[in-house]
Design an enzyme around this catalytic site. Structure first.
Site, PDB file in Angstrom:
ATOM      1  N   SER A 142       0.862  -1.172   0.093  1.00 54.77           N
ATOM      2  CA  SER A 142      -0.049   0.014   0.023  1.00 54.77           C
ATOM      3  C   SER A 142       0.722   1.306   0.155  1.00 54.77           C
ATOM      4  O   SER A 142       2.239   1.199   0.458  1.00 54.77           O
ATOM      5  CB  SER A 142      -0.967  -0.116   1.467  1.00 54.77           C
ATOM      6  OG  SER A 142      -1.236   1.306   1.779  1.00 54.77           O
ATOM      7  N   TYR A 155      -1.856  -1.607  10.334  1.00 53.02           N
ATOM      8  CA  TYR A 155      -1.820  -1.544   8.821  1.00 53.02           C
ATOM      9  C   TYR A 155      -0.289  -0.989   8.360  1.00 53.02           C
ATOM     10  O   TYR A 155       0.182  -1.648   7.641  1.00 53.02           O
ATOM     11  CB  TYR A 155      -2.999  -0.907   8.578  1.00 53.02           C
ATOM     12  CG  TYR A 155      -3.314  -0.941   6.851  1.00 53.02           C
ATOM     13  CD1 TYR A 155      -3.879  -1.952   6.384  1.00 53.02           C
ATOM     14  CD2 TYR A 155      -2.902  -0.182   5.994  1.00 53.02           C
ATOM     15  CE1 TYR A 155      -4.553  -2.266   5.260  1.00 53.02           C
ATOM     16  CE2 TYR A 155      -3.292  -0.248   4.962  1.00 53.02           C
ATOM     17  CZ  TYR A 155      -3.990  -1.228   4.100  1.00 53.02           C
ATOM     18  OH  TYR A 155      -4.271  -1.339   2.959  1.00 53.02           O
TER      19      TYR A 155
END
Ligand code: NAD
Length: 260
Positions: A142, A155
């Site tokens: 990401s 995350y």
């Protein structure tokens, strides 16, 4: 980009980005295993791509379970004829401020992203090394593999960690012709992101429109979401690139959010 008759395992492929990658790989000629926690949705997604079940199969697999991953990969290799590509994509998102982050939730997120990537990598490598025909492993990172945002401690931690894992796989896998790379998408409108919009609006005390404009897309060059197809094409590029010239790398696909 041809993937003719290559066998690709895509985790988390019953929804969102993984589903789009499965579709793109099938179009490029690959045989595909749609692996997902949601076995029913995996079977339905596979059937929609290949009603005969000869070239695309759905496999119920919790990537955090050593037994399920090992058994699932065995089944895929036996049914489709080995494993050439792993797209380790399964993921979840849990948002909360750090001082209020529940420990069980922290561990759950790290397990899906990091234990899942490790277990799928280990199982795929065992098949790839034994087959002696090389392979490609692609991790769904990401922009949060490079950059931080508030409320996303586990995350961001996990997505940074995947880059480290890919670099080790690149080094160990090289002698076996196995490459490893990371794709780092910006925001893509999938169920995972749709869920975050109201959650972030509540946490930050702003409107949902403001979350999209001022949080998610603020740092893009054009205020646009990245699409599933954008990410699928980048994944296809890594999967079909056949030399060690491209290994241990990470590619940001984000409309210019985070330039390196
Ligand atoms: P999604 O929620 O649409 O799909 C995720 C899939 O993963 C689901 O089908 C779910 O059942 C599956 N899954 C969850 N836990 C699992 C487990 N333990 N075992 C097997 N499968 C499991 O989400 P998405 O947006 O398509 O996300 C896919 C990946 O892309 C994730 O790794 C996510 O972090 C990453 N990503 C997403 C975005 C975005 O904006 N959507 C941006 C960057 C990275």
């Amino acid at each position: 980009m041809s993937m003719k008759d290559k066998v690709a395992v895509i985790t988390g492929a019953a929804s969102g980005i993984g589903k789009g990658i499965a579709e793109a790989f099938v179009r490029a000629g690959a045989k595909v295993a749609v692996a997902d926690l949601n076995a029913e949705a995996a079977a339905a997604a596979a059937k929609a791509l290949d009603a005969t079940g000869q070239r695309v199969i759905g496999v119920g697999m919790d990537v955090t379970s050593e037994a399920q991953v090992d058994a699932g990969m065995e089944k895929i290799a036996a049914t489709l004829g080995g494993i050439d590509v792993l797209v380790s994509n399964a993921g979840v998102q849990i948002v909360a401020p750090l001082d209020d982050f529940d420990f069980a939730q922290w561990k759950k997120l790290l397990a899906v992203h990091l234990d899942g990537a490790f277990l799928c990598t280990r199982a795929a490598l065992r098949h790839m090394y034994a087959q002696k025909r090389g392979g490609s492993i692609i991790y769904m990172g990401s922009v949060h593999s490079k950059e931080a945002s508030v409320l996303k401690a586990p995350y961001v931690t996990a997505k940074h960690g995947l880059i480290g894992l890919a670099k080790v796989v690149a080094k160990e896998g090289a002698a076996h012709g196995v490459r490893a790379n990371v794709i780092c998408p910006g925001f893509v409108r999938t169920p995972l992101v749709e869920k975050q919009i109201p959650e972030q609006a509540k946490e930050l005390g702003i409107s949902e429109a403001a979350v999209i404009k001022n949080v998610m897309l603020k740092q893009t060059v054009d205020g646009e979401f990245t699409t599933i197809e954008d990410v699928a094409q980048a994944t296809l590029f890594f999967a079909s690139f056949e030399s060690n010239a491209l290994t241990g790398q990470s590619l940001v696909v984000s409309h210019g959010w985070f330039m390196q």
